[in-house]
Write an enzyme that holds these catalytic residues in place. Structure first.
Site, PDB file in Angstrom:
ATOM      1  N   CYS A 116      -0.639   0.937 -17.230  1.00 20.85           N
ATOM      2  CA  CYS A 116      -1.174  -0.008 -16.506  1.00 20.85           C
ATOM      3  C   CYS A 116      -2.613  -0.394 -16.865  1.00 20.85           C
ATOM      4  O   CYS A 116      -3.268  -1.268 -16.262  1.00 20.85           O
ATOM      5  CB  CYS A 116      -1.130   0.424 -14.726  1.00 20.85           C
ATOM      6  SG  CYS A 116       0.540   0.772 -14.477  1.00 20.85           S
ATOM      7  N   HIS A 257      -6.298  -3.230 -10.554  1.00 21.04           N
ATOM      8  CA  HIS A 257      -4.741  -3.094 -10.981  1.00 21.04           C
ATOM      9  C   HIS A 257      -4.100  -3.122  -9.670  1.00 21.04           C
ATOM     10  O   HIS A 257      -4.504  -2.379  -8.685  1.00 21.04           O
ATOM     11  CB  HIS A 257      -4.486  -2.191 -11.780  1.00 21.04           C
ATOM     12  CG  HIS A 257      -3.055  -1.634 -11.994  1.00 21.04           C
ATOM     13  ND1 HIS A 257      -2.176  -2.504 -12.474  1.00 21.04           N
ATOM     14  CD2 HIS A 257      -2.225  -0.355 -11.749  1.00 21.04           C
ATOM     15  CE1 HIS A 257      -0.961  -1.920 -12.155  1.00 21.04           C
ATOM     16  NE2 HIS A 257      -0.976  -0.793 -11.914  1.00 21.04           N
ATOM     17  N   ASN A 287       3.973  -4.078  -8.565  1.00 29.41           N
ATOM     18  CA  ASN A 287       3.140  -3.408  -9.635  1.00 29.41           C
ATOM     19  C   ASN A 287       3.563  -4.030 -10.594  1.00 29.41           C
ATOM     20  O   ASN A 287       4.760  -3.846 -11.227  1.00 29.41           O
ATOM     21  CB  ASN A 287       3.321  -2.103  -9.306  1.00 29.41           C
ATOM     22  CG  ASN A 287       2.376  -1.270 -10.351  1.00 29.41           C
ATOM     23  OD1 ASN A 287       2.066  -1.863 -11.403  1.00 29.41           O
ATOM     24  ND2 ASN A 287       2.128  -0.012 -10.368  1.00 29.41           N
TER      25      ASN A 287
HETATM   26  O1  UT7 Z   1       0.273   1.861 -11.785  1.00 26.99           O
HETATM   27  C1  UT7 Z   1       0.531   3.331 -11.695  1.00 26.99           C
HETATM   28  C2  UT7 Z   1       2.025   3.305 -11.217  1.00 26.99           C
HETATM   29  N1  UT7 Z   1       1.611   4.120 -10.047  1.00 26.99           N
HETATM   30  C3  UT7 Z   1       2.421   3.804  -8.674  1.00 26.99           C
HETATM   31  O2  UT7 Z   1       2.371   2.360  -8.499  1.00 26.99           O
HETATM   32  C4  UT7 Z   1       2.414   4.762  -7.757  1.00 26.99           C
HETATM   33  C5  UT7 Z   1       1.048   5.211  -6.891  1.00 26.99           C
HETATM   34  N2  UT7 Z   1       2.065   5.939  -5.820  1.00 26.99           N
HETATM   35  C6  UT7 Z   1       2.096   5.548  -4.585  1.00 26.99           C
HETATM   36  O3  UT7 Z   1       2.330   4.152  -4.697  1.00 26.99           O
HETATM   37  C7  UT7 Z   1       2.846   6.035  -3.400  1.00 26.99           C
HETATM   38  O4  UT7 Z   1       2.833   7.559  -3.816  1.00 26.99           O
HETATM   39  C8  UT7 Z   1       4.497   5.891  -3.301  1.00 26.99           C
HETATM   40  C9  UT7 Z   1       4.535   4.362  -2.758  1.00 26.99           C
HETATM   41  C10 UT7 Z   1       5.100   5.948  -4.580  1.00 26.99           C
HETATM   42  C11 UT7 Z   1       4.902   6.792  -2.276  1.00 26.99           C
HETATM   43  O5  UT7 Z   1       4.391   6.722  -1.036  1.00 26.99           O
HETATM   44  P1  UT7 Z   1       3.948   8.017  -0.290  1.00 26.99           P
HETATM   45  O6  UT7 Z   1       3.138   7.586   0.759  1.00 26.99           O
HETATM   46  O7  UT7 Z   1       3.144   8.702  -1.371  1.00 26.99           O
HETATM   47  O8  UT7 Z   1       5.248   8.780   0.012  1.00 26.99           O
HETATM   48  P2  UT7 Z   1       5.777  10.089  -0.511  1.00 26.99           P
HETATM   49  O9  UT7 Z   1       5.900  10.273  -1.984  1.00 26.99           O
HETATM   50  O10 UT7 Z   1       4.602  11.282   0.075  1.00 26.99           O
HETATM   51  O11 UT7 Z   1       7.043  10.495   0.125  1.00 26.99           O
HETATM   52  C12 UT7 Z   1       7.107  10.348   1.590  1.00 26.99           C
HETATM   53  C13 UT7 Z   1       8.351  10.468   2.086  1.00 26.99           C
HETATM   54  C14 UT7 Z   1       9.458  11.212   1.470  1.00 26.99           C
HETATM   55  O12 UT7 Z   1      10.549  11.633   2.257  1.00 26.99           O
HETATM   56  P3  UT7 Z   1      10.402  13.139   3.065  1.00 26.99           P
HETATM   57  O13 UT7 Z   1      10.321  14.254   1.692  1.00 26.99           O
HETATM   58  O14 UT7 Z   1       8.887  13.051   3.890  1.00 26.99           O
HETATM   59  O15 UT7 Z   1      11.492  13.441   3.892  1.00 26.99           O
HETATM   60  C15 UT7 Z   1      10.114  10.343   0.558  1.00 26.99           C
HETATM   61  O16 UT7 Z   1      11.175  10.872   0.058  1.00 26.99           O
HETATM   62  O17 UT7 Z   1       8.853   9.001   1.904  1.00 26.99           O
HETATM   63  C16 UT7 Z   1      10.448   9.071   1.202  1.00 26.99           C
HETATM   64  N3  UT7 Z   1      10.486   7.690   0.517  1.00 26.99           N
HETATM   65  C17 UT7 Z   1      11.060   6.647   0.883  1.00 26.99           C
HETATM   66  N4  UT7 Z   1      11.415   6.565   2.002  1.00 26.99           N
HETATM   67  C18 UT7 Z   1      11.909   5.305   2.410  1.00 26.99           C
HETATM   68  C19 UT7 Z   1       9.900   7.701  -0.937  1.00 26.99           C
HETATM   69  N5  UT7 Z   1      10.263   6.512  -1.205  1.00 26.99           N
HETATM   70  C20 UT7 Z   1      10.847   5.906  -0.178  1.00 26.99           C
HETATM   71  C21 UT7 Z   1      11.459   4.560   0.109  1.00 26.99           C
HETATM   72  N6  UT7 Z   1      12.017   4.410   1.340  1.00 26.99           N
HETATM   73  N7  UT7 Z   1      11.467   3.579  -0.877  1.00 26.99           N
END
Ligand code: UT7
Length: 330
Positions: A116, A257, A287
């Site tokens: 990225c 980005h 993204n």
């Molecule tokens: O350009 C570099 C590339 N990287 C990126 O673009 C990513 C940067 N990171 C992020 O954008 C965020 O960390 C994410 C969008 C990937 C995830 O959001 P988050 O607020 O950090 O969520 P999390 O990973 O802490 O997960 C919270 C909950 C989890 O469930 P539990 O364990 O609390 O029950 C996940 O399993 O959300 C769940 N989850 C979802 N739920 C519904 C993860 N993905 C999804 C989804 N729909 N698509």
């Protein structure tokens, strides 16, 4: 001794495939919802290229548009730098396919791979080639087909990514005040495992079993990347304004980005930069890795949000870990 040339952005262009994948589509293939995706990422839809299109097709179209905006022809181009992590093939470089499709026979061609952060690395290289007068111009393109390496069984990643390409034509121009002023490039290989496509390179060759286990797709530790992105976003801007001897108020247009809307809003809040100065398109394209900055710049230019004389700063962070910035007087 030759003095460094000033470098002007002579034209910008971008291209996205026609087909839209909205959030509703993902609710049919993984356990997610439109509300979760919008609230946690800001993405409402993203583009997906058909099988008939590859990374160089998107890149060539964005480049044609940048050349048209600059009033230049492909024959005028002296160097093509393409930032991508989704090359057409491992060998040869994808930039040669762009050269061939444009019929830009007078141009050298090279790829830059920095995930990225690829576009800020490529822009910084292009700046140096032109400022050092090694070439009179350089087409710097970011093009990605991330939908080809997304894992559509992993809800935490597949919802994020889209396909797009953007291009800027850099030219030596000693008249006027336009110039690239500053760039910072950085990396920390200790974070290599945080965003990774494990198989398909020389470290782990692709087998049927590895493909079945999705080892040829993006795996990411989202939370860790999230924290890293906010920290580096803020640091990069603070470093840039300090080096330029200004405050964040002097920034006319900030192009981050497009990683996650919450990351952008949180960094903007910490830096006290109003969202009206920040160009955002993650809601429409998701993204798009190395393509996100040039696409946002092109949209900013075409909407009149980036104009001659503006102080424009682009910041990026991603797999590697890598991060970097470029500041320019448009
Ligand atoms: O350009 C570099 C590339 N990287 C990126 O673009 C990513 C940067 N990171 C992020 O954008 C965020 O960390 C994410 C969008 C990937 C995830 O959001 P988050 O607020 O950090 O969520 P999390 O990973 O802490 O997960 C919270 C909950 C989890 O469930 P539990 O364990 O609390 O029950 C996940 O399993 O959300 C769940 N989850 C979802 N739920 C519904 C993860 N993905 C999804 C989804 N729909 N698509």
């Amino acid at each position: 001794m030759r003095t460094a040339a000033k470098v002007r952005i002579a034209g910008t262009g971008s291209y996205v495939p026609d087909r839209i994948l909205d959030n509703e589509y993902f609710t049919r293939i993984v356990d997610t919802s439109d509300a979760w995706i919008i609230e946690r990422t800001g993405v409402k839809e993203r583009r997906i290229a058909p099988e008939s299109q590859c990374t160089s097709d998107l890149a060539a179209e964005a480049a044609r548009r940048a050349l048209a905006a600059a009033g230049r022809t492909p024959q005028d181009v002296e160097l093509i730098i393409l930032a991508t992590s989704t090359p057409d093939r491992i060998v040869p470089p994808t930039s040669v396919y762009v050269q061939k499709k444009l019929e830009a026979w007078n141009a050298g061609a090279v790829d830059h791979i920095a995930a990225c952060s690829g576009y800020v690395y490529a822009l910084s290289s292009g700046w140096n080639y032109v400022a050092n007068r090694q070439v009179r111009n350089c087409l710097v393109i970011g093009s990605e087909l991330l939908t080809r390496i997304a894992n559509y069984t992993d809800r935490s990643t597949c919802i994020l990514f889209g396909d797009a390409a953007g291009a800027l034509l850099l030219e030596a121009a000693d008249d006027g005040s336009s110039d690239i002023l500053y760039s910072k490039l950085a990396a920390d290989g200790r974070g290599e495992h945080l965003i990774i496509v494990p198989a398909g390179g020389t470290a782990l060759q692709l087998t049927d079993e590895r493909r079945a286990n999705h080892l040829d797709t993006i795996q990411m530790q989202g939370r860790e990347v999230y924290k890293f992105a906010i920290t580096k976003f803020v640091e990069l801007i603070q470093d840039a304004v300090k080096a330029l001897g200004v405050t964040t108020e002097a920034i006319d247009a900030l192009i981050p980005h497009q990683v996650n809307l919450r990351i952008i809003e949180s960094a903007a809040d910490k830096l006290k930069i109003p969202m009206s100065k920040i160009i955002v398109n993650i809601d429409r394209y998701g993204n798009t890795s190395a393509a996100s900055i040039p696409v946002a710049i092109d949209e900013g230019v075409r909407a009149g949000r980036i104009q001659r004389g503006h102080l424009v700063v682009a910041v990026a962070f991603g797999a590697g870990l890598t991060w970097g910035s470029v500041a320019l007087r448009w």
